[in-house]
Design a protein around this motif. Structure first.
Motif, PDB file in Angstrom:
ATOM      1  N   GLN A 162     -54.081  63.566  -5.726  1.00  0.00           N
ATOM      2  CA  GLN A 162     -54.823  62.941  -6.823  1.00  0.00           C
ATOM      3  C   GLN A 162     -56.320  63.196  -6.695  1.00  0.00           C
ATOM      4  N   ASN A 163     -56.806  63.300  -5.456  1.00  0.00           N
ATOM      5  CA  ASN A 163     -58.229  63.585  -5.248  1.00  0.00           C
ATOM      6  C   ASN A 163     -58.582  65.028  -5.589  1.00  0.00           C
ATOM      7  N   GLY A 164     -57.571  65.897  -5.727  1.00  0.00           N
ATOM      8  CA  GLY A 164     -57.816  67.262  -6.159  1.00  0.00           C
ATOM      9  C   GLY A 164     -58.219  68.233  -5.071  1.00  0.00           C
ATOM     10  N   ALA A 170     -48.072  60.387 -14.177  1.00  0.00           N
ATOM     11  CA  ALA A 170     -47.798  61.761 -14.591  1.00  0.00           C
ATOM     12  C   ALA A 170     -47.884  62.722 -13.405  1.00  0.00           C
ATOM     13  N   LEU A 171     -48.853  62.481 -12.533  1.00  0.00           N
ATOM     14  CA  LEU A 171     -48.969  63.311 -11.330  1.00  0.00           C
ATOM     15  C   LEU A 171     -47.725  63.141 -10.460  1.00  0.00           C
ATOM     16  N   PHE A 172     -47.279  61.905 -10.278  1.00  0.00           N
ATOM     17  CA  PHE A 172     -46.084  61.647  -9.474  1.00  0.00           C
ATOM     18  C   PHE A 172     -44.888  62.408 -10.039  1.00  0.00           C
ATOM     19  N   ASP A 173     -44.705  62.317 -11.361  1.00  0.00           N
ATOM     20  CA  ASP A 173     -43.553  62.977 -11.987  1.00  0.00           C
ATOM     21  C   ASP A 173     -43.618  64.484 -11.816  1.00  0.00           C
ATOM     22  N   ARG A 174     -44.799  65.035 -11.945  1.00  0.00           N
ATOM     23  CA  ARG A 174     -44.964  66.484 -11.811  1.00  0.00           C
ATOM     24  C   ARG A 174     -44.688  66.926 -10.366  1.00  0.00           C
ATOM     25  N   VAL A 175     -45.211  66.163  -9.406  1.00  0.00           N
ATOM     26  CA  VAL A 175     -45.063  66.524  -7.997  1.00  0.00           C
ATOM     27  C   VAL A 175     -43.613  66.405  -7.547  1.00  0.00           C
ATOM     28  N   VAL A 186     -47.603  54.021  -8.224  1.00  0.00           N
ATOM     29  CA  VAL A 186     -48.423  53.674  -9.393  1.00  0.00           C
ATOM     30  C   VAL A 186     -49.202  52.390  -9.117  1.00  0.00           C
ATOM     31  N   ALA A 187     -48.547  51.412  -8.490  1.00  0.00           N
ATOM     32  CA  ALA A 187     -49.238  50.168  -8.152  1.00  0.00           C
ATOM     33  C   ALA A 187     -50.386  50.405  -7.176  1.00  0.00           C
ATOM     34  N   ALA A 188     -50.270  51.480  -6.368  1.00  0.00           N
ATOM     35  CA  ALA A 188     -51.319  51.812  -5.411  1.00  0.00           C
ATOM     36  C   ALA A 188     -52.396  52.700  -6.020  1.00  0.00           C
TER      37      ALA A 188
END
Length: 421
Positions: free
Chosen positions: A188-190, A70-75, A63-65
């Motif tokens: 994250q870039n999709g 939410a993406l992190f939690d899902r992944v 998150v700091a980076a």
């Protein structure tokens, strides 16, 4: 002024698909590739935290980076360490295939045939890629063929799970953590979904097997669909490989190298990767192409390599060979790419014979060889079973003492000589 260069070999025996990748960890494809018998597992540092605590710390760092929480939690939902990945990372081969067996499969008739078909099918795209990046089509198709069997074997491991496992409890945890954060950036870039982000056990991805950090720096959207998709778009994969080679110093129009003939009474001490000479200087030493054809300027610099010692073929390797090594730091791999790319244009054969009757040293024997070299007053470096520059230099010094060809090659006979000293 141009030097006449040779055409190179078509070797016909099959081999299992290779597992190399751009900027992959060294153990992904050893210098003399292809595992036969696994050695005992290496010592691996035990995690200080349980996986849930470690994942929470990683989440804060991500998150700091700039990674969305939410993406992190899902992944990471349901992700657990993969024991098979730890086993793959921790084991090392006791025995490896000789380079000639590796090349037999890498430049097999079936791979060459399929590569020629694809070279023709993708001709327009490959010409556009070459115009943009200066990397010739046969080299790119050869990489495509060796890395993923032309896109047919991109791996089936979850990249996130593999990298999380290695970052949590593998060797070189900082390296793997960096790769994992880079993989999250890709998501994250999709460019790809986490479910479709699959690859090798070490996290190498797509049809050209990029590590995540290499992907972020060198992957390109060449087909113009808005995504850098190395999994499903051969166009993006080939162009990304070209971009990587361009960034690694690829010189358009220059060959990777070629097989040479050595004169009688040749001083094999010159076969040292640290000794670079112009092609004109090699000619002055009596080193000439094995087969004539047009190629590199005589002021091009090259190293002389004897991948199987003085009993096997000899090659002069130019700057583009060094660029291929940036893709995968294995002489065997880079030689396979060069030979395969040549055969995609013209069927050719290595002129000299490989010493197929010679047994290869196992890992434990290579370690013993290094230990005995050190005990005899030479400096082979750490006794790790890796025959690198220091070990080869130590072998050469011993061979000079023994009045033998100083080719730096670790033969069973040399080991036996050291045992008797």
């Amino acid at each position: 002024m141009l030097l006449q260069l040779p055409r190179r070999p078509l070797v016909l025996l099959p081999l299992l698909l290779l597992a190399a990748c751009a900027k992959a960890p060294a153990q992904n494809l050893p210098t003399t590739p292809s595992l036969i018998t696994p050695a005992p597992l290496l010592n691996v540092p035990q995690p200080a935290l349980d996986f849930a605590e470690w994942r929470q710390n990683l989440r804060s760092e991500a998150v700091a980076a700039g990674i969305d929480g939410a993406l992190f939690d899902r992944v990471f939902a349901g992700v657990t360490p993969d024991p098979a990945v730890i086993k793959a990372d921790s084991s090392q081969p006791e025995f490896t295939r000789p380079i000639w067996e590796y090349l037999d499969g890498a430049v097999s008739a079936s791979r060459v045939g399929r590569g020629r078909v694809l070279l023709a099918q993708h001709n327009v795209v490959l010409r556009n890629i070459e115009q943009r990046y200066g990397v010739e089509a046969p080299i790119l198709v050869a990489i495509w063929g060796l890395e993923s069997n032309f896109g047919n074997n991109i791996g089936s491991n979850s990249v996130i799970r593999s990298l999380a496992t290695l970052a949590y409890e593998g060797r070189r945890q900082a390296f793997w953590r960096n790769q994992l954060l880079a993989a999250l950036q890709i998501l994250q870039n999709g460019d790809i979904s986490s479910e479709r982000m699959v690859g090798s056990w070490a996290g190498a991805m797509g049809q050209t097997q990029f590590m995540p950090t290499t992907y972020n720096e060198h992957a390109v959207d060449f087909d113009g669909d808005g995504k850098r998709d190395l999994w499903n778009s051969s166009t993006d994969a080939l162009a990304s490989a070209a971009h990587y080679l361009q960034s690694s110093g690829w010189k358009p129009g220059q060959p990777w190298g070629f097989e040479v003939r050595l004169p009688k009474q040749f001083d094999y001490f010159h076969a040292d990767p640290e000794q670079r000479r112009t092609l004109a200087e090699w000619q002055a030493l009596g080193v000439y192409p094995a087969i004539s054809s047009k190629g590199a300027a005589v002021d091009s610099r090259a190293t002389l390599v004897l991948p199987a010692g003085h009993r096997g073929p000899a090659f002069l390797l130019l700057d583009n060979f060094r660029s291929i090594l940036r893709y995968n730091n294995s002489t065997s791999y880079a030689l396979a790419i060069g030979l395969l790319s040549d055969n995609l244009l013209n069927p050719t054969e290595v002129q000299a014979s490989w010493p197929r009757d010679e047994r290869q040293l196992g890992r434990s024997e290579r370690i013993e060889l290094q230990q005995l070299l050190a005990a005899s007053g030479f400096d082979p470096g750490p006794a790790d079973g890796i025959i690198g520059a220091n070990t080869r230099k130590a072998i050469r010094m011993l061979q000079l003492q023994l009045n033998e060809p100083a080719d730096g090659y670790p033969s069973p006979e040399l080991l036996e000589t050291l045992r008797k000293r």
